[in-house]
Write a protein that holds these residues in place. Structure first.
Motif, PDB file in Angstrom:
ATOM      1  N   ALA A 266      22.628 -41.426 -25.928  1.00  0.00           N
ATOM      2  CA  ALA A 266      21.608 -41.297 -24.880  1.00  0.00           C
ATOM      3  C   ALA A 266      20.940 -42.631 -24.575  1.00  0.00           C
ATOM      4  O   ALA A 266      20.105 -42.716 -23.662  1.00  0.00           O
ATOM      5  CB  ALA A 266      20.563 -40.269 -25.308  1.00  0.00           C
ATOM      6  N   VAL A 269      20.449 -43.904 -20.989  1.00  0.00           N
ATOM      7  CA  VAL A 269      19.531 -43.053 -20.239  1.00  0.00           C
ATOM      8  C   VAL A 269      18.089 -43.335 -20.662  1.00  0.00           C
ATOM      9  O   VAL A 269      17.191 -43.518 -19.832  1.00  0.00           O
ATOM     10  CB  VAL A 269      19.859 -41.561 -20.459  1.00  0.00           C
ATOM     11  CG1 VAL A 269      18.959 -40.684 -19.595  1.00  0.00           C
ATOM     12  CG2 VAL A 269      21.312 -41.276 -20.176  1.00  0.00           C
ATOM     13  N   LEU A 270      17.888 -43.397 -21.985  1.00  0.00           N
ATOM     14  CA  LEU A 270      16.541 -43.663 -22.494  1.00  0.00           C
ATOM     15  C   LEU A 270      16.064 -45.044 -22.061  1.00  0.00           C
ATOM     16  O   LEU A 270      14.888 -45.257 -21.774  1.00  0.00           O
ATOM     17  CB  LEU A 270      16.521 -43.538 -24.027  1.00  0.00           C
ATOM     18  CG  LEU A 270      16.762 -42.123 -24.554  1.00  0.00           C
ATOM     19  CD1 LEU A 270      16.965 -42.133 -26.070  1.00  0.00           C
ATOM     20  CD2 LEU A 270      15.587 -41.205 -24.199  1.00  0.00           C
ATOM     21  N   SER A 272      16.926 -46.641 -19.252  1.00  0.00           N
ATOM     22  CA  SER A 272      16.559 -46.634 -17.832  1.00  0.00           C
ATOM     23  C   SER A 272      15.209 -45.946 -17.647  1.00  0.00           C
ATOM     24  O   SER A 272      14.401 -46.325 -16.800  1.00  0.00           O
ATOM     25  CB  SER A 272      17.639 -45.954 -16.981  1.00  0.00           C
ATOM     26  OG  SER A 272      17.462 -44.556 -16.982  1.00  0.00           O
ATOM     27  N   PHE A 273      14.955 -44.934 -18.497  1.00  0.00           N
ATOM     28  CA  PHE A 273      13.644 -44.271 -18.483  1.00  0.00           C
ATOM     29  C   PHE A 273      12.551 -45.236 -18.921  1.00  0.00           C
ATOM     30  O   PHE A 273      11.514 -45.386 -18.271  1.00  0.00           O
ATOM     31  CB  PHE A 273      13.688 -43.042 -19.397  1.00  0.00           C
ATOM     32  CG  PHE A 273      12.381 -42.681 -20.022  1.00  0.00           C
ATOM     33  CD1 PHE A 273      11.363 -42.132 -19.262  1.00  0.00           C
ATOM     34  CD2 PHE A 273      12.154 -42.912 -21.377  1.00  0.00           C
ATOM     35  CE1 PHE A 273      10.137 -41.818 -19.829  1.00  0.00           C
ATOM     36  CE2 PHE A 273      10.938 -42.594 -21.952  1.00  0.00           C
ATOM     37  CZ  PHE A 273       9.933 -42.048 -21.173  1.00  0.00           C
TER      38      PHE A 273
END
Lengths: 345, 345
Positions: A266, A269-270, A272-273
């Motif tokens: 992940a 994704v993390l 980009s968050f």
């Protein structure tokens, strides 16, 4: 045009190990930038020796003293006249630089900047203004702690200054300005907030009325004006809860081998968050209401954060923020004649 | 012992569709619980028809009126004497219930509760106290908006009440109590905070001094006392930033098919993280300083949240919180003789 920025190279928790590399990064990014590093010459030189940079756009200005993070403003003012902070501000006063950036202690920076650079006519108290992420972009919040126990007039001036800043740096022609308050109808707010509401309602500002703490992050307001006490509580509480959430998120992914593996998958994704809400991108608070540009970096800023504070200083020079505030503060707070009011709405 | 709780079944954004199932859940969980649902009898009965429950432990009390979420406190007080909120509070006053739970509007609930139940001797103003998650557990924060412009005495009373609550419901013999303030040394805080600091420093409370907004979430404080305005700003800002973080986290995992798949794999981890900071587990704010127990649920509470508010009411009945406050408020605010002070530390 060359944009000259004076950097208090000794300020902040990490001093030269952050301010010097961040300055190099800024020089690389902005070809119109000239930086003066103010601080202990020998130490700056030895830090600079680790870097490649355009020597024609970097100057060193020696300063013997350093304002410590726990120096009282009064002490910084009286006993640290040879400090890197003071000399950086002097360079701005003497037009040898157009902006100053410091990660030094907030109280001292505000006190010395106010003394050296003076406030703009029509502004009683300068305010600290930072931008923060929202669900739709960002918001400028002021004051964040420089002024406790403001009058309605002070708050109205903050609203004007925030509006001018948002207009200038965001190219937003009609920034929506809110006043921080709480929601209980019959006990709503302190008298100063009601006074400010009255003054701002009669101004040409695009005033959207009272906003609550959670509205700061919704993205429907471009500027939130508040007393320094309230702004500081809002900012620090937000920082605290964000850190706690990050802590539990890390903890959940670090529980065991399986969760660590999932965390690895992940990661993009993390990441980009994280980038979206990264407070480092918002580093660089403006001391608004002074005759010149002063940017306060977070004391704990890293290289990336401090670079953003320098970028903010450069942008405010290009946009000429203090002059814009000076022009608009007298106009904006005058109740518009009926025609103008209709035009404005 | 049977614990009798009166529920304002009509209160909150979702009314009976939340309060009734949550009450059934609470009855199932706690065999010592008796619930009186106060509201429109026919509507309650038709909602109850969907559920299985121990009919011997549930009573319905008819109330013709409903306090709306936007009713002013003064209106609720004068014109809604037959409301579910008022009648639920009357049951507590008349000892037919030991606690009242309502998700109705905060201002109205506080005003009506104060009028019906009265404040404890020695307490000038009741306060709203909620618990919030921290990095190490949870913290009780009061006041959250009922009292704007408190005196130092009021704040000191909040500190006592919070300390008593933490002692009782957390079985914590020496809760650490902090006063919310900001960090600038020379301009530190409003006069009321300095006054409160003085009073509490001379008390037997385990007072740890000033805390800042971010300290709320660090877990090194068990109770944070503050003016209702400041507490509301802290709470709402925290809510706002938490919602924004959740929004960007969802967004990052919803970006495309791949990120959605990764989100699916990470679901158990994200779920365990979410449970840790789930605000629903912290639903149920105490109106402290009244002669009886009143719990305010979040207006937007769902079944799980409202259940927690009922559980909080039950716990405060078991711990006898109002009597403990009454006992300690007079003692705690008296400066202890030297011997006692040494014992306490």
């Amino acid at each position: 045009m060359t944009i000259k920025v004076a950097i208090d190279a000794m300020g902040g928790d990490h001093g030269l190990s952050v301010t010097v590399p961040a300055s190099i990064d800024a020089l690389q990014k902005f070809s119109d930038l000239h930086i003066t590093l103010v601080g202990k010459k020998q130490l700056i030189e030895s830090e600079l020796a680790n870097h490649q940079y355009d020597t024609s756009r970097l100057t060193i200005e020696h300063a013997e003293q350093v304002v410590e993070m726990d120096d009282l403003p009064s002490k910084a003012l009286r006993n640290k006249r040879q400090s890197s902070m003071r000399i950086a501000l002097n360079l701005v006063k003497d037009d040898q630089a157009q902006a100053c950036v410091s990660a030094g202690n907030t109280g001292a920076l505000m006190a010395v900047a106010k003394f050296v650079l003076k406030t703009l006519p029509g502004i009683e108290r300068p305010a600290i203004c930072t931008s923060m992420p929202t669900m739709k972009g960002h918001v400028h919040v002021l004051d964040l702690g420089a002024n406790v126990g403001c009058t309605g007039e002070n708050l109205a001036q903050f609203a004007v200054m925030g509006s001018v800043l948002a207009k200038a740096v965001d190219d937003n022609p009609h920034p929506r300005v809110g006043l921080l308050n709480i929601g209980e109808e019959e006990i709503k707010g302190h008298q100063r907030i009601k006074d400010a509401h009255q003054i701002i309602s009669g101004s040409k500002i695009n005033y959207i009325g009272y906003v609550e703490g959670d509205d700061i992050y919704k993205g429907d307001t471009d500027v939130v004006a508040c007393d320094g006490f309230d702004g500081n509580i809002a900012l620090k509480s937000s920082e605290g809860v964000a850190k706690m959430i990050a802590f539990y998120l890390r903890e959940a992914f670090n529980r065991n081998l399986l969760t660590k593996f999932i965390g690895l998958c992940a990661y993009p994704v993390l990441k980009s968050f994280k980038d979206k809400v990264d407070p480092r991108r918002y580093n660089g608070a403006s001391l608004l209401g002074l005759r010149k540009i002063v940017i306060k970096s977070h004391g704990g800023a890293d290289r990336f954060s401090f670079y953003h504070a320098i970028a903010e200083a450069r942008l405010e020079v290009i946009k000429n923020v203090p002059d814009l505030i000076s022009e608009e503060v007298s106009q904006l707070l005058v109740a518009p004649p009926v025609d103008d009011a209709q035009q404005a709405s």
